[in-house]
Design a protein around this motif. Structure first.
Motif, short mmCIF file in Angstrom:
data_model
loop_
_atom_site.label_atom_id
_atom_site.label_comp_id
_atom_site.label_asym_id
_atom_site.label_seq_id
_atom_site.Cartn_x
_atom_site.Cartn_y
_atom_site.Cartn_z
N TRP A 101 10.57 33.88 76.03
CA TRP A 101 10.72 33.80 74.59
C TRP A 101 10.36 35.09 73.90
N GLY A 102 9.38 35.80 74.42
CA GLY A 102 8.94 37.03 73.77
C GLY A 102 10.01 38.09 73.72
N THR A 103 10.98 38.01 74.61
CA THR A 103 12.05 39.01 74.63
C THR A 103 13.33 38.48 74.00
N ALA A 104 13.32 37.26 73.52
CA ALA A 104 14.52 36.68 72.92
C ALA A 104 14.77 37.28 71.54
N SER A 105 16.02 37.42 71.20
CA SER A 105 16.37 37.95 69.88
C SER A 105 16.17 36.86 68.83
N ARG A 106 16.09 37.29 67.58
CA ARG A 106 15.90 36.32 66.49
C ARG A 106 17.04 35.32 66.43
N SER A 107 18.25 35.78 66.69
CA SER A 107 19.39 34.86 66.62
C SER A 107 19.30 33.80 67.72
N ASN A 108 18.86 34.18 68.91
CA ASN A 108 18.71 33.19 69.98
C ASN A 108 17.58 32.21 69.69
N ILE A 109 16.50 32.70 69.11
CA ILE A 109 15.40 31.81 68.73
C ILE A 109 15.86 30.83 67.67
N THR A 110 16.66 31.30 66.73
CA THR A 110 17.20 30.43 65.69
C THR A 110 18.09 29.35 66.29
N ILE A 111 18.89 29.71 67.27
CA ILE A 111 19.77 28.74 67.93
C ILE A 111 18.93 27.69 68.66
N ILE A 112 17.90 28.13 69.36
CA ILE A 112 17.02 27.19 70.07
C ILE A 112 16.36 26.24 69.08
N GLN A 113 15.90 26.78 67.94
CA GLN A 113 15.26 25.95 66.92
C GLN A 113 16.25 24.94 66.35
N ARG A 114 17.47 25.39 66.11
CA ARG A 114 18.49 24.51 65.56
C ARG A 114 18.79 23.35 66.50
N VAL A 115 18.89 23.65 67.79
CA VAL A 115 19.16 22.60 68.78
C VAL A 115 17.99 21.63 68.86
N GLN A 116 16.77 22.17 68.87
CA GLN A 116 15.59 21.31 68.93
C GLN A 116 15.54 20.38 67.71
N SER A 117 15.80 20.92 66.54
CA SER A 117 15.77 20.11 65.32
C SER A 117 16.86 19.05 65.34
N TYR A 118 18.03 19.41 65.81
CA TYR A 118 19.14 18.47 65.91
C TYR A 118 18.77 17.30 66.82
N ILE A 119 18.19 17.61 67.96
CA ILE A 119 17.82 16.57 68.92
C ILE A 119 16.73 15.67 68.34
N LEU A 120 15.73 16.27 67.68
CA LEU A 120 14.66 15.47 67.09
C LEU A 120 15.17 14.56 65.98
N LYS A 121 16.11 15.06 65.18
CA LYS A 121 16.68 14.22 64.12
C LYS A 121 17.43 13.03 64.71
N HIS A 122 18.13 13.26 65.80
CA HIS A 122 18.87 12.16 66.42
C HIS A 122 17.95 11.19 67.15
N ILE A 123 16.91 11.68 67.77
CA ILE A 123 15.96 10.80 68.45
C ILE A 123 15.27 9.88 67.45
N THR A 124 14.87 10.45 66.32
CA THR A 124 14.14 9.67 65.31
C THR A 124 15.07 8.92 64.36
N ASN A 125 16.36 9.20 64.45
CA ASN A 125 17.34 8.58 63.56
C ASN A 125 16.97 8.84 62.09
N ALA A 126 16.58 10.09 61.82
CA ALA A 126 16.14 10.48 60.48
C ALA A 126 17.34 10.63 59.56
N PRO A 127 17.20 10.21 58.29
CA PRO A 127 18.29 10.42 57.33
C PRO A 127 18.46 11.90 57.01
N TRP A 128 19.58 12.25 56.43
CA TRP A 128 19.94 13.65 56.21
C TRP A 128 18.99 14.37 55.26
N PHE A 129 18.33 13.63 54.36
CA PHE A 129 17.51 14.28 53.34
C PHE A 129 16.08 14.58 53.81
N ILE A 130 15.72 14.16 55.01
CA ILE A 130 14.39 14.46 55.55
C ILE A 130 14.39 15.90 56.06
#
Length: 91
Positions: free
Chosen positions: A4-33
């Motif tokens: 991770w320390g050598t990852a570019s900002r864009s790759n870190i952003t992509i990883i964060q986006r995927v993690q957030s997407y998965i967590l939203k689907h696991i928790t079945n969170a509404p769009w406004f959360i």
């Protein structure tokens, strides 16, 4: 192996986006959360926070290392710039 320390900002952003997407689907969170709220409620650190935590631990481990050369890796080197020589015949 953690790179991770050598990852570019864009790759870190992509990883964060995927993690957030998965967590939203696991928790079945509404769009406004907000994503931050989901992470806080699940006690799941954001990717950037996790990277900085691991980086800090790594630096502390290096500073306590018995090999003095390993400890010197955390000390920033002074940058020496060479002055450009002006040749006498360049006029």
């Amino acid at each position: 192996m953690q790179l991770w320390g050598t990852a570019s900002r864009s790759n870190i952003t992509i990883i964060q986006r995927v993690q957030s997407y998965i967590l939203k689907h696991i928790t079945n969170a509404p769009w406004f959360i907000k994503t931050r709220e989901i992470h806080e409620n699940l006690n799941m650190p954001m990717v950037k926070d996790e990277i900085s935590t691991h980086g800090d631990k790594y630096i502390k481990r290096l500073q306590k290392h018995p090999n003095k050369l390993a400890g010197q890796l955390t000390v920033p080197e002074s940058i020496r710039r060479l002055k450009k020589r002006r040749d006498i015949f360049d006029h």
